[in-house]
Design an enzyme around this catalytic site. Structure first.
Site, PDB file in Angstrom:
ATOM      1  N   GLU A   1     -10.767  61.678  48.692  1.00 22.18           N
ATOM      2  CA  GLU A   1     -11.149  60.608  47.771  1.00 22.18           C
ATOM      3  C   GLU A   1     -10.051  60.520  46.628  1.00 22.18           C
ATOM      4  OE1 GLU A   1     -15.281  58.796  47.353  1.00 22.18           O
ATOM      5  OE2 GLU A   1     -15.036  60.034  45.575  1.00 22.18           O
TER       6      GLU A   1
ATOM      7  N   HIS B   1     -15.086  81.810  66.115  1.00 16.10           N
ATOM      8  CA  HIS B   1     -15.813  81.374  67.408  1.00 16.10           C
ATOM      9  C   HIS B   1     -15.656  79.943  67.593  1.00 16.10           C
ATOM     10  CE1 HIS B   1     -16.836  85.710  68.035  1.00 16.10           C
ATOM     11  NE2 HIS B   1     -17.213  85.738  66.503  1.00 16.10           N
TER      12      HIS B   1
ATOM     13  N   LYS C   1     -18.449  49.304  51.003  1.00 21.57           N
ATOM     14  CA  LYS C   1     -19.733  48.924  50.383  1.00 21.57           C
ATOM     15  C   LYS C   1     -19.751  47.387  50.415  1.00 21.57           C
ATOM     16  CE  LYS C   1     -19.752  52.755  46.823  1.00 21.57           C
ATOM     17  NZ  LYS C   1     -19.800  52.801  45.477  1.00 21.57           N
TER      18      LYS C   1
END
Length: 554
Positions: free
Chosen positions: A359, A390, A518
């Site tokens: 950000e 793994h 937004k």
């Protein structure tokens, strides 16, 4: 002229040109050979500060590389930029604000003026306010509507109001105050709220609504859901103030919600969300581990602040890590960076660093609005080291991309089981060693012949067993994960991000890309719910809206 008003075109600087030439000279550099020929390499490329030990010897660097990178930092004016940030200059130029999260960890007696007003008395007043609240809850004096003490605290917040506090409270669970459990509610997905509500009782739960504006969509919706749930469980409007407090700068909205003014903890516009865990946003941390440990967290961060401000760049931990990131991103075409904690309690550090780094440095224009002349922030990813071995470590070892990595490991476990921790530490070191050394074709063939394999099979299988090696990594070692050392670790990464933003000329303290999503989300919601019949701006979005509306039930 201030760096944030007239950022340099870093690619035009002499040190950048020299680094370009040096990169060509380093094309065939072998870390394996460097360690074999230089017995001092480890001591030359390690340092310690604030309880952290950094080994950066497993990098594609020589002392000349370090000197050139340090010269680059000098040419972009990093020293002045650090001073500008700490002095409260408007380093967040697009919003006309300082970035003073470092003020939150400065000691009593320090002075720091913003717009001519010393902010330090306010900082310590809020710390005292936090101390009083935490003490009352831990002592059983803060009671719910049935006069029972608080047993559960739910932090309602998202982004920086969630990721940092969650990281710290979970990383320091060994320091947890018994009797108070902390929970986090961030996602607007109703399933998260449903699962949380099954674990708590309304009569003994305190909700912290953490939102600077008290208008963040996800936070407000979850706060409203929590309020409705509290009332449905038998709570009353009259007693609501016993169960809801806020961290916000919008007092009027918090009071309208039902929160008493004395239970609203302030936020300042000079503290960005992803840098806010040191503020009252850290209330759930303090409630989880106690106020004295919270202050230790601040103290550790302050120690790293002092190191960042005063250490020469060639011995400065955040500066070196930031410069190494520039070295790989801009000269070796690395597109991502892995964070690999070998500690169960640090399992959420990658999520916090994703927000902090991506950000902050996910920008394509410089402070003055001109396009950047280089690539900027990398993708940050990773996870608990032993599990990753793994899963995705395969790509680190044999993939086609260069992916630098940070290994983070404590020497002491809070929960020793047999020789588990020795194996954990050994795995951490061996992974960084394997990334650096790799396995040559000759070594792969010899290994297969030792197993008695015939030559035809050896030649067939050997290429698959070759590990390129020469993959860079840093190893950060702490004695154990304590409040002070964790504070230093998080602050170190904050400063690393800032260093890179100065090199690239970008603003590490705004996030306009987040705002666009937004705003668009509100318009899509109106179309989903029939609030408007106006078509979306593109056929894909409208098609997906129609698909939802044709099938959604409930």
């Amino acid at each position: 002229m201030a760096y944030y008003r007239t950022p340099s075109d870093v690619t035009a600087l002499p040190a950048w040109q020299a680094l370009n030439k040096h990169r060509q000279a380093m094309q065939n550099f072998s870390m394996r050979e460097a360690f074999n020929t230089d017995p001092q390499r480890f001591s030359q490329f390690t340092l310690s500060s604030a309880g952290l030990f950094l080994d950066y010897s497993k990098n594609l660097i020589t002392t000349e590389t370090r000197d050139l990178l340090v010269s680059l930092a000098g040419e972009v004016g990093l020293k002045d930029a650090i001073k500008a940030q700490y002095d409260g200059e408007l380093v967040n130029s697009s919003e006309g604000r300082p970035a003073l999260h470092t003020a939150l960890r400065r000691p009593v007696g320090d002075k720091l003026k913003v717009n001519g007003v010393d902010v330090m008395p306010d900082v310590h007043r809020v710390l005292n306010q936090m101390t009083e609240l935490v003490g009352r809850i831990h002592d059983g004096l803060w009671r719910g509507y049935t006069e029972k003490p608080i047993t559960d605290v739910v932090n309602i917040g998202i982004g920086g109001s969630f990721l940092g506090p969650e990281l710290v409270s979970e990383a320091l669970v060994a320091y947890a105050h018994k009797g108070v459990r902390c929970h986090y509610l961030a996602n607007i997905d109703g399933s998260e709220f449903h699962e949380l509500s099954m674990k708590i009782r309304a009569e003994t739960t305190l909700f912290i609504v953490s939102s600077k504006s008290f208008n963040t969509l996800e936070t407000l919706k979850n706060a409203q859901a929590a309020r409705a749930w509290y009332l449905a469980q038998g709570g009353s409007e009259v007693e609501l103030h016993r169960h809801f407090i806020a961290v916000s700068s919008n007092n009027a909205a918090a009071v309208a919600f039902g929160i008493r003014e004395e239970n609203i903890f302030p936020m300042w516009d000079w503290v960005g969300g992803r840098y806010s865990l040191w503020s009252a946003i850290g209330l759930p941390i303090a409630l989880a581990i106690g106020m004295s440990n919270f202050k230790e967290l601040l103290s550790g961060a302050y120690t790293m602040d002092q190191h960042f401000q005063s250490a020469p760049f060639e011995q400065n931990m955040p500066v070196l890590l930031g410069l190494l990131g520039v070295w790989y991103g801009n000269f070796w075409n690395a597109q991502s960076h892995a964070i690999l904690p070998y500690d169960h309690y640090l399992r959420n550090i990658t999520k916090h660093l994703q927000q902090l780094d991506m950000e902050s440095n996910g920008k394509s224009v410089r402070q003055d609005g001109t396009p950047t002349s280089t690539d900027t922030g990398p993708v940050i990813w990773g996870g608990v080291g032993a599990n990753g071995q793994h899963a995705y470590h395969q790509l680190l070892h044999q993939g086609t991309q260069m992916i630098p990595a940070d290994f983070i490991v404590p020497i002491v476990s809070f929960n020793p089981v047999a020789d588990h921790h020795q194996w954990l530490y050994a795995n951490c070191l061996s992974q960084s060693q394997a990334l650096m050394m790799g396995k040559t074709r000759a070594e792969a063939e010899a290994e297969l012949r030792e197993k008695g394999m015939d030559e035809q099979e050896v030649q067939k299988l050997a290429p698959h067993k070759v590990i390129p090696g020469n993959r860079p990594s840093n190893t950060l070692v702490v004695e154990r994960i304590s409040p002070r050392r964790l504070g230093a670790l998080v602050a170190m990464y904050e400063h690393k991000v800032f260093v890179q933003s100065v090199i690239w000329g970008t603003n590490a303290f705004d996030q306009w890309g987040v705002e666009l999503g937004k705003e668009m989300g509100k318009a899509v919601y109106q179309r989903l719910t029939g609030g408007t019949e106006e078509q979306a701006d593109d056929a894909s979005t409208q098609g997906l809206i129609n698909y939802f509306r044709g099938r959604h039930r409930g």
